[in-house]
Design an enzyme around this catalytic site. Structure first.
Site, PDB file in Angstrom:
ATOM      1  CE1 TYR A   1      40.037  13.321   7.614  1.00 26.63           C
ATOM      2  CE2 TYR A   1      38.299  12.605   6.123  1.00 26.63           C
ATOM      3  CZ  TYR A   1      39.652  12.711   6.439  1.00 26.63           C
ATOM      4  OH  TYR A   1      40.591  12.208   5.573  1.00 26.63           O
TER       5      TYR A   1
ATOM      6  CG  HIS B   1      44.825  13.636  -2.698  1.00 25.34           C
ATOM      7  ND1 HIS B   1      45.263  14.627  -1.846  1.00 25.34           N
ATOM      8  CD2 HIS B   1      44.266  12.677  -1.901  1.00 25.34           C
ATOM      9  CE1 HIS B   1      44.966  14.288  -0.599  1.00 25.34           C
ATOM     10  NE2 HIS B   1      44.363  13.109  -0.607  1.00 25.34           N
TER      11      HIS B   1
ATOM     12  CG  ASN C   1      36.576   9.904   0.581  1.00 29.30           C
ATOM     13  OD1 ASN C   1      36.094  10.108   1.669  1.00 29.30           O
ATOM     14  ND2 ASN C   1      37.843   9.582   0.439  1.00 29.30           N
TER      15      ASN C   1
ATOM     16  CE1 TYR D   1      35.509 -36.821 -15.252  1.00 32.99           C
ATOM     17  CE2 TYR D   1      36.833 -35.477 -13.768  1.00 32.99           C
ATOM     18  CZ  TYR D   1      36.150 -36.649 -14.035  1.00 32.99           C
ATOM     19  OH  TYR D   1      36.079 -37.630 -13.084  1.00 32.99           O
TER      20      TYR D   1
ATOM     21  NE  ARG E   1      31.873 -37.737 -18.342  1.00 28.55           N
ATOM     22  CZ  ARG E   1      32.424 -38.312 -17.257  1.00 28.55           C
ATOM     23  NH1 ARG E   1      31.690 -38.466 -16.170  1.00 28.55           N
ATOM     24  NH2 ARG E   1      33.662 -38.721 -17.264  1.00 28.55           N
TER      25      ARG E   1
ATOM     26  CG  PHE F   1      36.535   5.555   2.341  1.00 26.23           C
ATOM     27  CD1 PHE F   1      37.425   4.581   2.757  1.00 26.23           C
ATOM     28  CD2 PHE F   1      36.197   6.561   3.234  1.00 26.23           C
ATOM     29  CE1 PHE F   1      37.975   4.595   4.029  1.00 26.23           C
ATOM     30  CE2 PHE F   1      36.751   6.589   4.514  1.00 26.23           C
ATOM     31  CZ  PHE F   1      37.645   5.598   4.910  1.00 26.23           C
TER      32      PHE F   1
ATOM     33  CD  GLU G   1      44.314   5.361   3.485  1.00 32.89           C
ATOM     34  OE1 GLU G   1      44.967   4.686   2.663  1.00 32.89           O
ATOM     35  OE2 GLU G   1      43.750   6.424   3.199  1.00 32.89           O
TER      36      GLU G   1
END
Length: 552
Positions: free
Chosen positions: A72, A102, A217, A314, A317, A366, A453
């Site tokens: 791959y 990309h 990646n 609060y 405190r 990744f 994915e």
């Protein structure tokens, strides 16, 4: 019991990277520079160079031939195209086309400090020698960082699954001098070719098999953003303790709640540290004592006469419990982020087989889940700092809650002057905005790429939200500094010259150098901007630490 302390920056002019040794302080140092405005020089260690070259040599000798098995990203397409073989003669073109396909990021560019952190972290990940990448790729990243060639990278478009693919492709487009790419050089945005030329870097840089995949990646943009968010979060936690001390001084708060024995009893190092900080800051205070509380301020209502104040609300405190939990949360987030900063996160990985050779294994390092969880945790933890700070600011503006400070902290004629009610409203609005931003992105998966994915981390948004919440909380703390010092000044004429604690006095003086006491209403926005800048720079904290030592 172990106490918690924030990471500190060690000033240095050189930073060595080896794939194993980065910490948050070093990442921030490279990203943001030294106090004089310069940046350390990043250097790849000889050992990292050796292991990278060895792994690459094995890849070239065994996996790049035409008869090599399908691997791959080395000799196949990407994503669902993993079964499509890419011939050796098309590899150079393939690398270029991957950049084109990309480079699909959108949105505003990353801030320059995040981009610098990104270059460092991507180089460090590859420097582990597990990516099978050419050494020239690491050298190019380091050259760009040291020469201040910072890619223009859109901040949106990643789901944090196969890494931050789209934004990282914009980084790689600058590495190769793509004609469409842009970069900053010396703070000026320009075409990448011009930036590389101005920096004296060669325009001739070609990617080869495995290079582009190793570079894009990994959820490294998410990591860079989260690491810098964590740096700022640590600063905010310590400044929140200082703001708390000033608010306690303003309302003549009760300090038994900060007794070390209470916090040791809970086995919580974070709140132990916060309580210790408050005790150090208020040491010597003549306002946070019973004698001061016995004095009735003009706007203080005491039906039935004075009664000893047993305990405060609060937001005062329980501040050690809240601030302390933030510290514990940040410590866990830091554990995740430091691991990730020194991790091999691309796919496939080229890993030793233990017999002098290497196996190429596909996995999922990744995936940005650890970063998303860490960033969402930072966001939640810091939002709580802002939430409790806003409640203290609200308390300071109400005479019934502040034990007699003037309504809205008006310093002059009431009615003619409005005071700080609208300033507090800004803090309330931002604190409420933080609540919405705290929704954890990491639980909001959406499938992509033909369902290959089918679970993604959304860590990029987690990290961006964390930084947004930090910026909001810087404003909220700045407002508490303004209101607490105003309250101190308005109470002073009635308290017989009673002193502040030694740390509180240092903090008060530092604030007053930037934000003056207000008698008649002034243009509030200017003071709020100045107070925010004061928090961003940590100038009040610096002054306090000169007097009381490190705020933990």
């Amino acid at each position: 019991m172990t106490e918690l302390a924030a990471p500190t920056l060690a000033a240095t002019t050189t930073v060595d990277i080896d794939g194993f040794s980065l910490d948050i302080a070093t990442i921030a140092l490279v990203a943001r520079g030294l106090p004089d405005g310069s940046f350390p020089t990043v250097v790849l260690t000889d050992e990292a160079r050796r292991v990278t070259n060895e792994a690459r040599a094995y890849v070239e000798a065994n996996f790049l031939a035409e008869d090599a098995p399908a691997i791959y990203g080395i000799n196949t397409g990407l994503g669902r195209l993993m079964d499509v073989r890419v011939p050796a003669e098309d590899q150079a073109r393939f690398q270029r086309l991957v950049i084109n396909s990309h480079s699909a990021g959108v949105g505003e560019p990353l801030p320059l400090d995040e981009t610098r952190a990104l270059l460092l972290l991507r180089a460090n990940a590859i420097a582990k020698g597990m990516s099978g990448v050419r050494i020239e790729c690491i050298d190019r990243l380091i050259e760009m960082l040291n020469a201040d060639v910072l890619p223009v990278i859109p901040g949106q478009g990643s789901v944090g699954a196969s890494g931050d693919l789209a934004p990282l492709a914009h980084l790689v487009s600058v590495m190769v001098g793509h004609e469409k790419a842009e970069a900053y050089h010396r703070g000026v945005r320009m075409p990448a070719v011009e930036a590389l030329t101005a920096a004296g870097l060669s325009l001739d840089f070609e990617l080869k098999q495995k290079d582009v995949l190793a570079l894009i990646n990994g959820s490294t943009i998410s990591l860079a953003t989260a690491c810098l968010a964590l740096t700022d979060a640590w600063s905010l936690t310590r400044q929140a303790d200082v703001a708390l001390a000033l608010s306690l001084e303003a309302v003549r708060g009760e300090l038994d709640a900060f007794d070390e024995r209470i916090h040791t009893a809970r086995n919580a190092p974070g709140q132990v540290s916060v309580a210790a900080n408050v005790r150090a800051l208020t040491q010597g205070s003549e306002r946070t004592v019973e004698e001061a509380r016995e004095i009735q301020l003009p706007d203080e209502q005491r039906p039935g006469g004075y009664k000893r104040r047993v305990q405060d609300a609060y937001s005062l405190r329980c501040a050690p419990q809240v601030h302390g939990t933030t510290r514990e949360s940040l410590l866990f987030a830091e554990t995740l982020l430091v691991r990730e900063a020194n991790a091999a996160t691309d796919n496939p990985l080229v890993l030793s087989d233990g017999n002098g050779g290497y196996d190429v294994l596909s996995g999922g390092n990744f995936h940005g889940e650890p970063i998303g969880v860490a960033a969402d945790l930072i966001a939640i933890a810091v939002a709580e700092i802002g939430a409790i700070s806003e409640r203290r600011s609200f308390r300071l503006t109400d005479p019934n809650l502040s034990y007699g400070l003037p309504l809205n902290l008006v310093g002059g004629q009431l009615g003619l002057n409005t005071g700080f009610s609208i300033v507090h409203c800004a803090a309330a609005a931002i604190a409420s905005e933080n609540k919405v931003l705290c929704f954890p992105s990491v639980v909001d998966s959406i499938p992509t790429k033909a369902n290959q994915e089918d679970h993604v981390s959304m860590c990029t948004f987690s990290s961006r939200k964390a930084r947004s919440i930090i910026k909001n909380t810087q404003i909220i703390l700045g407002i508490e500094f303004i209101l607490a010092t105003q309250g101190i000044d308005l109470g002073a004429p009635h308290l017989d010259g009673r002193r502040l604690g030694v740390g509180s006095q240092a903090a008060y003086d530092a604030v007053r150098e930037i934000v003056p006491m207000t008698r008649e209403d002034i243009y509030q926005s200017e003071q709020m901007v100045n107070a925010q800048a004061m928090v961003v720079l940590g100038s009040v904290l610096d002054r306090v630490e000169e007097v009381v030592g490190g705020v933990r």
